[in-house]
Every structure is written in C-alpha cells, then in structure tokens.
Scaffold this motif. Structure first.
Motif, short mmCIF file in Angstrom:
data_model
loop_
_atom_site.label_atom_id
_atom_site.label_comp_id
_atom_site.label_asym_id
_atom_site.label_seq_id
_atom_site.Cartn_x
_atom_site.Cartn_y
_atom_site.Cartn_z
N SER A 171 18.86 8.48 60.43
CA SER A 171 20.26 8.12 60.69
C SER A 171 21.05 8.38 59.41
O SER A 171 20.59 8.10 58.32
CB SER A 171 20.38 6.66 61.12
N GLY A 172 22.22 8.95 59.57
CA GLY A 172 23.02 9.30 58.40
C GLY A 172 23.09 10.81 58.29
O GLY A 172 22.67 11.52 59.19
N PRO A 173 23.62 11.34 57.25
CA PRO A 173 24.07 10.59 56.08
C PRO A 173 25.40 9.88 56.33
O PRO A 173 26.14 10.23 57.24
CB PRO A 173 24.24 11.67 55.01
N ALA A 191 24.28 8.05 51.76
CA ALA A 191 23.00 7.38 52.02
C ALA A 191 22.48 7.80 53.38
O ALA A 191 23.23 8.25 54.25
CB ALA A 191 23.18 5.86 51.97
N ALA A 192 21.18 7.67 53.55
CA ALA A 192 20.53 7.96 54.83
C ALA A 192 19.32 7.04 54.97
O ALA A 192 18.81 6.51 53.98
CB ALA A 192 20.11 9.42 54.92
N LYS A 193 18.87 6.89 56.21
CA LYS A 193 17.71 6.04 56.50
C LYS A 193 16.80 6.81 57.46
O LYS A 193 17.27 7.47 58.37
CB LYS A 193 18.18 4.74 57.14
N ALA A 194 15.49 6.73 57.22
CA ALA A 194 14.52 7.39 58.09
C ALA A 194 13.40 6.41 58.41
O ALA A 194 12.98 5.63 57.55
CB ALA A 194 13.95 8.63 57.41
N THR A 195 12.92 6.43 59.65
CA THR A 195 11.84 5.53 60.06
C THR A 195 10.81 6.28 60.89
O THR A 195 11.13 7.28 61.55
CB THR A 195 12.38 4.35 60.90
N VAL A 196 9.59 5.76 60.87
CA VAL A 196 8.52 6.28 61.71
C VAL A 196 7.46 5.18 61.84
O VAL A 196 7.31 4.36 60.93
CB VAL A 196 7.91 7.58 61.15
N THR A 197 6.78 5.14 62.95
CA THR A 197 5.65 4.23 63.13
C THR A 197 4.41 5.09 63.35
O THR A 197 4.42 5.99 64.20
CB THR A 197 5.87 3.29 64.34
N ILE A 198 3.36 4.82 62.57
CA ILE A 198 2.10 5.55 62.70
C ILE A 198 0.99 4.59 63.08
O ILE A 198 1.11 3.38 62.89
CB ILE A 198 1.74 6.29 61.40
#
Length: 73
Positions: free
Chosen positions: A13-15, A29-36
């Motif tokens: 999401s972002g920037p 700014a930016a945000k990144a997510t992942v579930t492993i």
C-alpha cells in the motif's frame, strides 16, 4: 529462513503523497505485508500444550514499513 530461500508476493500500500519533514527533506512512505507458512521453510518444531492446541502457530506475518527520503539542498 532456516537456510531456505523462496520468493513471496508482498501486498503493498502506498506510496503516500510527498510531505516535507521538519528538516526540509521530502518524504514518502509505503507498507508491505505477507503471511508465510513456517513449515514451507523447514521450521517444523512444535509442542503440544496441556490445554490442547500447539505451542507455535504455522503462520508468520511479515510487515514492512519503509520511508523514502529525498534530501533537499
């Protein structure tokens, strides 16, 4: 993780819009997510709890929050 390398796809999401900080620099700014799944990386240890269930969950949530700074002057 644990000597295993795998590609993962991050949800970004972002920037954000540019903003000036108190020192006059331009920031974004930016945000990144992942579930492993930790078992995909060879991490299989676990222990049963007396109440039922297990000690360690399988999912690992990774979240990155980054800032980009353009220095002025």
């Amino acid at each position: 993780i644990h000597g295993v390398t795998k590609e993962v796809e991050l949800s970004v999401s972002g920037p954000t819009a540019e903003a000036k900080d108190p020192w006059g620099n331009i920031r974004k700014a930016a945000k990144a997510t992942v579930t492993i799944n930790r078992k995909d990386f060879g991490l299989t240890y676990n222990a049963a709890l007396e109440t039922g269930g297990v000690l360690v969950g399988e999912d690992v949530h990774i979240e990155l929050e980054v800032q980009f700074i353009k220095q002025v002057g």
